[in-house]
Design an enzyme around this catalytic site. Structure first.
Site, PDB file in Angstrom:
ATOM      1  N   TYR A   1       0.909  87.579 -15.937  1.00 29.27           N
ATOM      2  CA  TYR A   1       2.344  87.567 -15.655  1.00 29.27           C
ATOM      3  C   TYR A   1       2.717  88.413 -14.442  1.00 29.27           C
ATOM      4  CZ  TYR A   1       1.628  85.506 -20.112  1.00 29.27           C
ATOM      5  OH  TYR A   1       1.136  84.695 -21.096  1.00 29.27           O
TER       6      TYR A   1
ATOM      7  N   GLY B   1       3.594  81.521 -28.537  1.00 32.71           N
ATOM      8  CA  GLY B   1       3.160  82.279 -27.373  1.00 32.71           C
ATOM      9  C   GLY B   1       3.122  81.494 -26.081  1.00 32.71           C
TER      10      GLY B   1
ATOM     11  N   HIS C   1      -4.559  88.688 -25.047  1.00 31.61           N
ATOM     12  CA  HIS C   1      -4.158  88.330 -26.405  1.00 31.61           C
ATOM     13  C   HIS C   1      -5.261  87.548 -27.121  1.00 31.61           C
ATOM     14  CE1 HIS C   1      -0.429  88.842 -24.063  1.00 31.61           C
ATOM     15  NE2 HIS C   1       0.077  89.329 -25.183  1.00 31.61           N
TER      16      HIS C   1
ATOM     17  N   ASP D   1      -8.538  86.530 -22.355  1.00 28.61           N
ATOM     18  CA  ASP D   1      -7.120  86.861 -22.322  1.00 28.61           C
ATOM     19  C   ASP D   1      -6.860  88.187 -23.033  1.00 28.61           C
ATOM     20  OD1 ASP D   1      -4.525  84.885 -21.776  1.00 28.61           O
ATOM     21  OD2 ASP D   1      -4.078  86.477 -23.197  1.00 28.61           O
TER      22      ASP D   1
ATOM     23  N   ASP E   1      -3.923  88.570 -17.965  1.00 29.92           N
ATOM     24  CA  ASP E   1      -2.924  89.583 -18.329  1.00 29.92           C
ATOM     25  C   ASP E   1      -3.540  90.926 -18.699  1.00 29.92           C
ATOM     26  OD1 ASP E   1      -3.946  88.207 -20.480  1.00 29.92           O
ATOM     27  OD2 ASP E   1      -2.027  87.764 -21.421  1.00 29.92           O
TER      28      ASP E   1
ATOM     29  N   ASP F   1      10.102  81.926 -27.481  1.00 27.78           N
ATOM     30  CA  ASP F   1       9.009  81.968 -26.508  1.00 27.78           C
ATOM     31  C   ASP F   1       8.434  80.595 -26.201  1.00 27.78           C
ATOM     32  OD1 ASP F   1       7.771  81.623 -28.918  1.00 27.78           O
ATOM     33  OD2 ASP F   1       6.235  83.149 -28.627  1.00 27.78           O
TER      34      ASP F   1
ATOM     35  N   HIS G   1      -2.777  79.608 -27.864  1.00 22.69           N
ATOM     36  CA  HIS G   1      -2.083  79.985 -29.101  1.00 22.69           C
ATOM     37  C   HIS G   1      -1.585  78.794 -29.918  1.00 22.69           C
ATOM     38  CE1 HIS G   1      -2.229  84.175 -28.102  1.00 22.69           C
ATOM     39  NE2 HIS G   1      -1.471  84.046 -27.032  1.00 22.69           N
TER      40      HIS G   1
END
Length: 401
Positions: free
Chosen positions: A330, A175, A204, A202, A291, A125, A167
């Site tokens: 995304y 990430g 995440h 976010d 996201d 990633d 991240h």
């Protein structure tokens, strides 16, 4: 947990021992009169560089083009970014990690460094690609540029939509994040401001920023995110509250699938009101990863852009300096819709629901509408669950009043 505490201690050393003159810091932004000035980090070369990021192809240019098409650029100061210097980068990242990225970036065969790169988290990633150092250094420098503008009192809101890579750790990529531009921006803000509040929207968990500041009382981190077994990065529980001098200065808001705009904004306002009363920040950094929007491939929350604009408006109402960065997102068209609406919110401008004609106009079909349709995933966030989360957070905040 033991490894996490060791990293927090290392990060704390970076934060607490940085050469900061407390006599020059601003309390409650008193040196920066709130005057509505907005700075927007942009240059053509910067956008072209960001569009090389394979995970979000052409997102930077598409977002900028929509903002331009709506005529918002004329209301902002255009702020050309500078590349982060080595001195900037080592304020948080390890020299070995920086040198590894430099070496890989200059190579025409990054794969030959597989053994070296794996120890720094470079792989699936976060691919070790030729030219990656130039890109991540410029993104880091762009957020630092925005922070410097706030430090100098040249703006009251600074925006860097291609930033927000939350991240990245001190010596590890994760990430899609290589350098943690947010941490570097916060360290720059700490040269001027005594108390920095970081807010992460976010989907995440903002683990890299939290890890960096979990042992200091000078930076409070607040992350609203999906928390579910197996969901990346797997951190951000309600019980994660910081350590040492930073105990209770870490706030995590673990959310379940399916949350909708009204409930999300209600949670945000209730928690951030309590955070402001307890921490009394002098400046705010807000990561606006999109996201959580309906239609995103992450397929988790039911949010529209109204959730994000509602949260940012809440922060704007505090009338203290604000730095906005991007992050995840995304479904490219929806992310651009969201960031354009956030830009208009900062500028107090109302946008037409009709997407203007511009070079990316076809990407917004078939509706060609600025709005994002709410999702219909089942909402797993019961009232009792949300009330318990908020109650626990407010109880923890009592310890720092």
């Amino acid at each position: 947990m033991e490894d996490e505490e060791m990293f927090c201690t290392s990060s704390r050393q970076n934060v607490e021992t940085s050469q900061i003159d407390d006599s020059k810091k601003t309390s409650n932004g008193t040196d920066n009169e709130w005057n509505g000035k907005v700075a927007y980090v942009y240059s053509e070369s910067y956008i072209k560089l960001c569009d090389r990021m394979g995970k979000v192809p052409e997102r930077a240019d598409m977002a900028h083009s929509l903002i331009e098409a709506y005529g918002l650029l004329s209301d902002m100061r255009i702020l050309p970014p500078h590349e982060a210097t080595e001195q900037d980068l080592v304020s948080f990242h390890s020299r070995d990690y920086i040198e590894c990225l430099k070496t890989i970036s200059a190579s025409n065969d990054p794969e030959k460094y597989d053994e070296t790169t794996e120890q720094f988290g470079l792989g699936y990633d976060c691919p070790a690609e030729e030219g990656i150092f130039e890109y991540v250094s410029m993104v880091a420098g762009a957020t630092i540029t925005a922070a410097e503008c706030l430090n100098n009192g040249e703006c009251t809101v600074a925006i860097n939509w291609p930033g927000g890579w939350h991240h990245a750790k001190r010596d590890e990529a994760a990430g899609f994040c290589y350098f943690n531009d947010i941490v570097l921006g916060i360290l720059k803000l700490r040269e001027k401001f005594e108390r920095v509040l970081y807010v992460d929207l976010d989907l995440h968990h903002g683990d890299g920023v939290e890890d960096a500041f979990c042992a200091t009382a000078k930076v409070m981190t607040v992350s609203l995110h999906k928390y579910s077994p197996g969901f990346f990065p797997g951190t951000g529980s309600l019980e994660s509250i910081g350590m040492s001098k930073g105990k209770y200065y870490t706030v995590n808001v673990p959310l379940q699938e399916g949350i909708q705009d009204e409930q999300y904004c209600d949670v945000f306002e209730r928690i951030l009101t309590a955070v402001k009363d307890a921490f009394n920040p002098d400046v705010v950094v807000c990561q606006c990863g999109a996201d959580g929007l309906s239609g995103d491939p992450m397929a988790s929350f039911n949010l529209t852009s109204q959730a994000y604009t509602g949260c940012v408006q809440c922060l704007l109402n505090w009338n203290i300096p604000l730095l906005l960065v991007g992050g995840g997102g995304y479904h490219i068209a929806n992310t651009c819709r969201c960031w354009a609406q956030l830009t208009s919110t900062v500028l107090h401008r109302t946008l037409s629901s009709d997407i203007p004609e511009h070079k990316y106009f076809p990407e917004y079909g078939p509706s060609y509408d600025l709005s994002v349709t709410p999702g219909n995933r089942s909402n797993q966030n019961s009232k009792d669950y949300i009330d318990e989360v908020i109650s626990t957070i407010k109880e923890n905040l009592e310890y720092i009043r």
